[in-house]
Design a protein around this motif. Structure first.
Motif, mmCIF file in Angstrom:
data_model
loop_
_atom_site.group_PDB
_atom_site.id
_atom_site.type_symbol
_atom_site.label_atom_id
_atom_site.label_comp_id
_atom_site.label_asym_id
_atom_site.label_seq_id
_atom_site.Cartn_x
_atom_site.Cartn_y
_atom_site.Cartn_z
ATOM 1 N N ARG A 50 0.837 -1.208 0.000
ATOM 2 C CA ARG A 50 0.000 0.000 0.000
ATOM 3 C C ARG A 50 0.867 1.251 0.000
ATOM 4 N NH1 ARG A 50 -4.048 1.860 4.952
ATOM 5 N NH2 ARG A 50 -4.510 3.939 4.131
ATOM 6 N N LEU A 51 1.908 1.262 0.809
ATOM 7 C CA LEU A 51 2.798 2.419 0.878
ATOM 8 C C LEU A 51 3.452 2.675 -0.467
ATOM 9 C CD1 LEU A 51 4.202 4.620 2.525
ATOM 10 C CD2 LEU A 51 5.883 2.906 3.257
ATOM 11 N N ARG A 52 3.911 1.626 -1.147
ATOM 12 C CA ARG A 52 4.543 1.798 -2.461
ATOM 13 C C ARG A 52 3.558 2.361 -3.487
ATOM 14 N NH1 ARG A 52 7.105 -2.824 -0.782
ATOM 15 N NH2 ARG A 52 5.684 -4.254 -1.838
ATOM 16 N N ARG A 53 2.311 1.865 -3.459
ATOM 17 C CA ARG A 53 1.317 2.366 -4.408
ATOM 18 C C ARG A 53 1.063 3.862 -4.212
ATOM 19 N NH1 ARG A 53 -1.407 -2.551 -3.178
ATOM 20 N NH2 ARG A 53 -2.801 -1.419 -1.752
ATOM 21 N N VAL A 54 0.952 4.268 -2.968
ATOM 22 C CA VAL A 54 0.697 5.675 -2.686
ATOM 23 C C VAL A 54 1.882 6.540 -3.089
ATOM 24 C CG1 VAL A 54 0.338 7.340 -0.818
ATOM 25 C CG2 VAL A 54 -0.991 5.221 -0.884
ATOM 26 N N LEU A 55 3.088 6.102 -2.800
ATOM 27 C CA LEU A 55 4.272 6.872 -3.185
ATOM 28 C C LEU A 55 4.365 7.012 -4.707
ATOM 29 C CD1 LEU A 55 6.928 5.474 -0.673
ATOM 30 C CD2 LEU A 55 5.691 7.648 -0.568
ATOM 31 N N THR A 56 4.052 5.948 -5.433
ATOM 32 C CA THR A 56 4.057 6.018 -6.904
ATOM 33 C C THR A 56 3.021 7.018 -7.395
ATOM 34 O OG1 THR A 56 4.796 3.724 -7.093
ATOM 35 C CG2 THR A 56 3.727 4.698 -9.024
ATOM 36 N N HIS A 57 1.829 6.988 -6.805
ATOM 37 C CA HIS A 57 0.767 7.923 -7.184
ATOM 38 C C HIS A 57 1.210 9.363 -6.932
ATOM 39 C CE1 HIS A 57 -3.502 9.609 -6.263
ATOM 40 N NE2 HIS A 57 -3.096 9.955 -7.468
ATOM 41 N N LEU A 58 1.802 9.634 -5.775
ATOM 42 C CA LEU A 58 2.226 10.995 -5.456
ATOM 43 C C LEU A 58 3.371 11.455 -6.353
ATOM 44 C CD1 LEU A 58 2.034 10.897 -1.555
ATOM 45 C CD2 LEU A 58 0.457 11.999 -3.145
ATOM 46 N N GLN A 59 4.249 10.540 -6.736
ATOM 47 C CA GLN A 59 5.298 10.882 -7.696
ATOM 48 C C GLN A 59 4.697 11.368 -9.007
ATOM 49 O OE1 GLN A 59 7.723 7.350 -8.098
ATOM 50 N NE2 GLN A 59 9.372 8.214 -6.882
ATOM 51 N N GLN A 60 3.664 10.696 -9.468
ATOM 52 C CA GLN A 60 3.008 11.073 -10.709
ATOM 53 C C GLN A 60 2.384 12.461 -10.605
ATOM 54 O OE1 GLN A 60 0.324 7.771 -11.053
ATOM 55 N NE2 GLN A 60 1.813 6.418 -12.019
ATOM 56 N N ILE A 61 1.767 12.756 -9.463
ATOM 57 C CA ILE A 61 1.182 14.081 -9.273
ATOM 58 C C ILE A 61 2.263 15.147 -9.256
ATOM 59 C CG2 ILE A 61 -0.106 15.531 -7.655
ATOM 60 C CD1 ILE A 61 -1.560 13.010 -6.736
ATOM 61 N N ALA A 62 3.365 14.876 -8.544
ATOM 62 C CA ALA A 62 4.456 15.851 -8.445
ATOM 63 C C ALA A 62 5.101 16.119 -9.797
ATOM 64 C CB ALA A 62 5.507 15.350 -7.448
ATOM 65 N N ALA A 63 5.070 15.130 -10.697
ATOM 66 C CA ALA A 63 5.690 15.290 -12.013
ATOM 67 C C ALA A 63 4.823 16.098 -12.975
ATOM 68 C CB ALA A 63 5.984 13.922 -12.616
ATOM 69 N N ASP A 64 3.568 16.338 -12.616
ATOM 70 C CA ASP A 64 2.640 17.077 -13.481
ATOM 71 C C ASP A 64 2.656 18.544 -13.077
ATOM 72 O OD1 ASP A 64 0.563 18.233 -14.847
ATOM 73 O OD2 ASP A 64 -0.886 16.656 -14.405
ATOM 74 N N PRO A 65 3.200 19.433 -13.919
ATOM 75 C CA PRO A 65 3.320 20.848 -13.517
ATOM 76 C C PRO A 65 1.982 21.530 -13.272
ATOM 77 C CG PRO A 65 3.859 20.563 -15.851
ATOM 78 C CD PRO A 65 3.745 19.196 -15.262
ATOM 79 N N GLU A 66 0.912 21.046 -13.892
ATOM 80 C CA GLU A 66 -0.386 21.685 -13.713
ATOM 81 C C GLU A 66 -0.973 21.420 -12.337
ATOM 82 O OE1 GLU A 66 -3.179 20.892 -16.757
ATOM 83 O OE2 GLU A 66 -1.964 21.715 -18.368
ATOM 84 N N THR A 67 -0.657 20.273 -11.754
ATOM 85 C CA THR A 67 -1.195 19.944 -10.433
ATOM 86 C C THR A 67 -0.216 20.249 -9.313
ATOM 87 O OG1 THR A 67 -0.432 17.650 -10.660
ATOM 88 C CG2 THR A 67 -2.678 18.137 -11.366
ATOM 89 N N ALA A 68 1.069 20.114 -9.583
ATOM 90 C CA ALA A 68 2.065 20.245 -8.521
ATOM 91 C C ALA A 68 2.185 21.667 -7.990
ATOM 92 C CB ALA A 68 3.431 19.766 -9.019
ATOM 93 N N THR A 69 1.760 22.665 -8.758
ATOM 94 C CA THR A 69 1.893 24.056 -8.327
ATOM 95 C C THR A 69 0.702 24.551 -7.515
ATOM 96 O OG1 THR A 69 0.997 24.741 -10.472
ATOM 97 C CG2 THR A 69 3.400 24.678 -10.248
ATOM 98 N N SER A 70 -0.308 23.725 -7.342
ATOM 99 C CA SER A 70 -1.491 24.125 -6.576
ATOM 100 C C SER A 70 -1.239 23.936 -5.085
ATOM 101 C CB SER A 70 -2.707 23.285 -7.004
ATOM 102 O OG SER A 70 -3.757 23.411 -6.062
ATOM 103 N N PRO A 71 -1.338 25.016 -4.266
ATOM 104 C CA PRO A 71 -1.131 24.862 -2.821
ATOM 105 C C PRO A 71 -2.116 23.886 -2.179
ATOM 106 C CG PRO A 71 -1.049 27.181 -3.459
ATOM 107 C CD PRO A 71 -1.544 26.422 -4.656
ATOM 108 N N LEU A 72 -3.367 23.895 -2.639
ATOM 109 C CA LEU A 72 -4.352 22.992 -2.063
ATOM 110 C C LEU A 72 -4.042 21.544 -2.418
ATOM 111 C CD1 LEU A 72 -6.851 22.857 -0.345
ATOM 112 C CD2 LEU A 72 -8.247 23.174 -2.394
#
Length: 314
Positions: free
Chosen positions: A151-173
């Motif tokens: 479960r921890l690995r799946r979540v970390l992979t998901h968050l990596q994908q979000i961080a790599a997307d400039p449109e989502t990673a710059t949102s404070p919320l």
């Protein structure tokens, strides 16, 4: 948000980069292979997601990071020497805690490709409290079970994908929601000092008035970063009493209830959109703290019986 990558075949340059990016560290080449280091960093707020590819056996001796460091190994091995004695080895497919925030650490990275996730332990305090007071700490190096590790690995992979997307990673919320997501996963999958059971006072405070005060606070802070500790303070109870009150009277958690409120706010924004005003489903999702459009669409359809795109077009 991605930072410029680091690529080097020079040991001194690699050590200088690691000192600048992490903490004071001394490194060496422990084998016959030539030095090769490739490092990529993406960030979500204060949480860093680094991908490292070391083509040599690198010894390291580092001062405390000031942050908790999770490691996931894809190839090779990462050997960690504990300051209290003993050692631990992370092999391919394994995830765990390389080092806590306040201890020096040393070891050997043996020609490895691996990821590390760095976060301030204060994010754990946003969701819960520690046994006996004080700050919540991660006090073990391995997940509590194989299922927890997956479960921890799946979540970390998901968050990596979000961080790599400039449109989502710059949102404070988005960054705040992602930090809560990470904190909740760490608390559920790793050994910590978080309090596990409500006290008698918590049970006494878990009444409907607590829920009413908390909802009032949530409704007035929908577009802001919200921590469980903030909501509990507004309701004049402990975080544990707050969680117990929501579970007892609404059969949900404060953060799940907050997500429902934000889903409703996104629904109203989609309904109010006018043709040609440039609104998109992805932009509305990000506005209300849903970084992944696909997951937003799934939750929206489950709640409203139609897709957010249909609401926007109508």
């Amino acid at each position: 948000m991605r930072n410029p990558p680091f690529d080097s075949d020079d040991l001194a340059a690699t050590e200088a980069f690691l000192n600048d990016a992490y903490t004071r560290v001394r490194i060496g080449n422990h084998g016959a292979r030539r030095v090769r280091a490739r490092i990529r960093r993406a960030a979500l707020g204060t949480v860093n997601f680094d991908q490292l590819d070391l083509g040599f056996d690198m010894t390291y001796d580092a001062e405390p990071l000031g942050r908790v460091c999770l490691v996931t190994v894809h190839s090779g091995r990462v050997e960690q020497h504990r300051s209290a004695g003993g050692s631990d080895t992370f092999a391919p497919g394994q995830t765990g805690v390389l080092t806590t925030h306040d201890l020096p650490f040393s070891g050997v990275v043996r020609t490895s490709r691996y990821d590390i996730t760095l976060f301030d332990p204060v994010i754990l305090d946003r969701l819960t409290i520690a046994e006996g007071g004080g700050r919540v700490r991660v006090n073990g190096h391995r997940p509590i079970s194989p299922a927890a590790g997956r479960r921890l690995r799946r979540v970390l992979t998901h968050l990596q994908q979000i961080a790599a997307d400039p449109e989502t990673a710059t949102s404070p919320l988005t960054a705040a929601s992602a930090a809560d997501y990470l904190a909740a996963t760490v608390l559920a999958t790793l050994p910590t000092t978080a309090a596990s059971e409500p006290t008698g006072t918590d049970r006494r405070d878990a009444h409907p008035e607590t829920v009413r005060r908390a909802i009032t606070y949530l409704e007035s802070h929908l577009s802001e970063k919200v921590a469980i500790t903030d909501v509990a303070a507004a309701a004049f109870v402990t975080p544990r009493a707050l969680q117990l009150a929501f579970r007892r009277h609404l059969d949900t958690t404060p953060l799940e209830y907050l997500q429902r409120l934000r889903l409703a706010a996104a629904h109203e924004q989609l309904r109010a959109a006018a043709p040609g005003d440039g609104q998109t489903v992805a932009a509305v999702a990000r506005r209300w703290g849903f970084p992944h459009p696909g997951r937003f669409a799934t939750a929206y359809r489950r709640h409203y019986g139609r897709t957010p795109g249909q609401t926007l077009r109508d």
